[in-house]
Write a protein that holds these residues in place. Sequence first.
Motif, PDB file in Angstrom:
ATOM      1  N   GLU A   1      41.894  36.176  41.528  1.00  0.00           N
ATOM      2  CA  GLU A   1      41.492  37.026  42.655  1.00  0.00           C
ATOM      3  C   GLU A   1      40.009  36.860  42.954  1.00  0.00           C
ATOM      4  OE1 GLU A   1      39.849  40.098  44.957  1.00  0.00           O
ATOM      5  OE2 GLU A   1      39.418  39.908  42.828  1.00  0.00           O
TER       6      GLU A   1
ATOM      7  N   TRP B   1      42.747  38.520  37.343  1.00  0.00           N
ATOM      8  CA  TRP B   1      41.446  38.908  37.870  1.00  0.00           C
ATOM      9  C   TRP B   1      40.643  37.680  38.274  1.00  0.00           C
ATOM     10  CZ3 TRP B   1      36.644  37.369  36.565  1.00  0.00           C
ATOM     11  CH2 TRP B   1      35.598  37.995  37.240  1.00  0.00           C
TER      12      TRP B   1
ATOM     13  N   SER C   1      38.539  35.560  46.462  1.00  0.00           N
ATOM     14  CA  SER C   1      37.612  36.441  47.172  1.00  0.00           C
ATOM     15  C   SER C   1      36.293  35.722  47.443  1.00  0.00           C
ATOM     16  CB  SER C   1      37.381  37.706  46.340  1.00  0.00           C
ATOM     17  OG  SER C   1      36.473  38.562  46.995  1.00  0.00           O
TER      18      SER C   1
END
Length: 78
Positions: A25, A22, A29
Motif C-alpha cells: 500500500e 502495508w 500510495s
Amino acid sequence: MTSTNETGDVTGTRDKDYNLIWYVEACLSNALRLEQYIQDAERDQDSELVDLFRKAQADSRKGAELGKQLLRARLNGG
C-alpha cells in the motif's frame, strides 16, 4: 523519549503478512503521490526533477509488484 515496538498487542495483528500488505500500500500510495510531483515539475519545465520523480515512481511500482507477488504466494500457501 521512549520508543516501543508494536508487536501486535495493540492491533491484534502480529503476522508478517500484515507488514507486507502495508508495504504494498505504501509503495502504491507513493507512486500516486509522485505522479503529482511529476506534473508539477513538468509544469515548471524542470526536467531534472521530472527524471528523478519518474525513477522514484518506477521504483515504487516495482516494489509494489514484488510485494504483491510475495503476498500472493504466501496467501496461496507457497
